[in-house]
Scaffold this active site. Sequence first.
Site, PDB file in Angstrom:
ATOM      1  N   THR A  84      -4.137  -9.751   8.113  1.00 24.35           N
ATOM      2  CA  THR A  84      -3.503 -10.471   9.216  1.00 24.35           C
ATOM      3  C   THR A  84      -3.429  -9.637  10.494  1.00 24.35           C
ATOM      4  OG1 THR A  84      -1.290  -9.823   8.449  1.00 24.35           O
ATOM      5  CG2 THR A  84      -2.158 -11.948   7.678  1.00 24.35           C
ATOM      6  N   GLU A  93       0.348  -3.904   4.208  1.00 22.96           N
ATOM      7  CA  GLU A  93      -0.251  -2.639   4.640  1.00 22.96           C
ATOM      8  C   GLU A  93       0.384  -2.197   5.965  1.00 22.96           C
ATOM      9  OE1 GLU A  93      -4.709  -0.728   5.066  1.00 22.96           O
ATOM     10  OE2 GLU A  93      -4.222  -2.544   6.170  1.00 22.96           O
ATOM     11  N   ARG A 152       1.573  -3.646  13.112  1.00 21.27           N
ATOM     12  CA  ARG A 152       1.562  -2.885  11.854  1.00 21.27           C
ATOM     13  C   ARG A 152       2.917  -2.790  11.176  1.00 21.27           C
ATOM     14  NH1 ARG A 152      -3.518  -2.080   9.487  1.00 21.27           N
ATOM     15  NH2 ARG A 152      -4.924  -0.985  10.871  1.00 21.27           N
ATOM     16  N   TYR A 166       0.847  -1.187   0.000  1.00 25.53           N
ATOM     17  CA  TYR A 166       0.000   0.000   0.000  1.00 25.53           C
ATOM     18  C   TYR A 166       0.886   1.243   0.000  1.00 25.53           C
ATOM     19  CZ  TYR A 166      -4.202   2.672   1.353  1.00 25.53           C
ATOM     20  OH  TYR A 166      -5.269   3.530   1.393  1.00 25.53           O
ATOM     21  N   GLU A 188     -13.808  -6.227   3.937  1.00 26.19           N
ATOM     22  CA  GLU A 188     -12.711  -6.397   4.884  1.00 26.19           C
ATOM     23  C   GLU A 188     -13.231  -6.742   6.276  1.00 26.19           C
ATOM     24  OE1 GLU A 188      -8.484  -4.429   6.239  1.00 26.19           O
ATOM     25  OE2 GLU A 188      -9.947  -3.146   5.225  1.00 26.19           O
TER      26      GLU A 188
END
EC number: 5.1.3.30
Length: 301
Positions: free
Chosen positions: A196, A256, A227, A16, A162
């Site tokens: 995930t 991401e 993250r 992303y 999502e």
Amino acid sequence: MRYFKEEVAGMKYGIYFAYWTKEWFADYKKYMDKVSALGFDVLEISCAALRDVYTTKEQLIELREYAKEKGLVLTAGYGPTKAENLCSEDPEAVRRAMTFFKDLLPKLQLMDIHILGGGLYSYWPVDFTINNDKQGDRARAVRNLRELSKTAEECDVVLGMEVLNRYEGYILNTCEEAIDFVDEIGSSHVKIMLDTFHMNIEETNMADAIRKAGDRLGHLHLGEQNRLVPGKGSLPWAEIGQALRDINYQGAAVMEPFVMQGGTIGSEIKVWRDMVPDLSEEALDRDAKGALEFCRHVFGI
């Protein structure tokens, strides 16, 4: 429906654009150059820019052709605002959402984008200070997505529902809920999107959830429990890769990561500290490339 041309069929790795930025708007050609040079197959963009920055047919075609020139596939993500909400009790919010998406989907078709993922069934960030009606909102989302799926089918764009963690969404928190949701909508162009980061909070067994999704899995986001890019945390990547092989996943696996505090992105994603010691562009590039090599090795795809 197709994600990739036949000669490059199979799961492809992406990232992303917002990994490198603090705002949702960017020069997408710059990031096409970057991710292509790093070895990725896919660049994911934000649809907000298609309303506010890339507004003409000529601009959209230019992005499409530049992606082809770089050997990249584009995918798209979006978090609808509260004012354009497919599950709202307010008919005006639903009308605005329908208008937005029915304008957006032909643009994605023009750009040769065949997957749009996110909490498309609701809005983001969710307001948890109010009493959210999960069952009523879910029913409205199903009804409105059945209508919207007709446009998605015409434009050959898959809508990826999502599955979000409990702190960011309330309608779809688990893969099991998403299976029932997309089955009830009943469209070939409405599929499950797993991430995930969210799965780590909600799923008892991440690999089993992927296997349960099976051919309903239309899009996948990769990121560690905090993250970071894959490989820098504690998620069971070998098990995740085995599950993807088990279901013969043929879509995009898009990283991401969010590692920078500040800006609109840091505020909305709730990144309250810099997640890595070196935020230079060179270091971020190095981490992204390392994560790509890690995933290809561990997943074996």
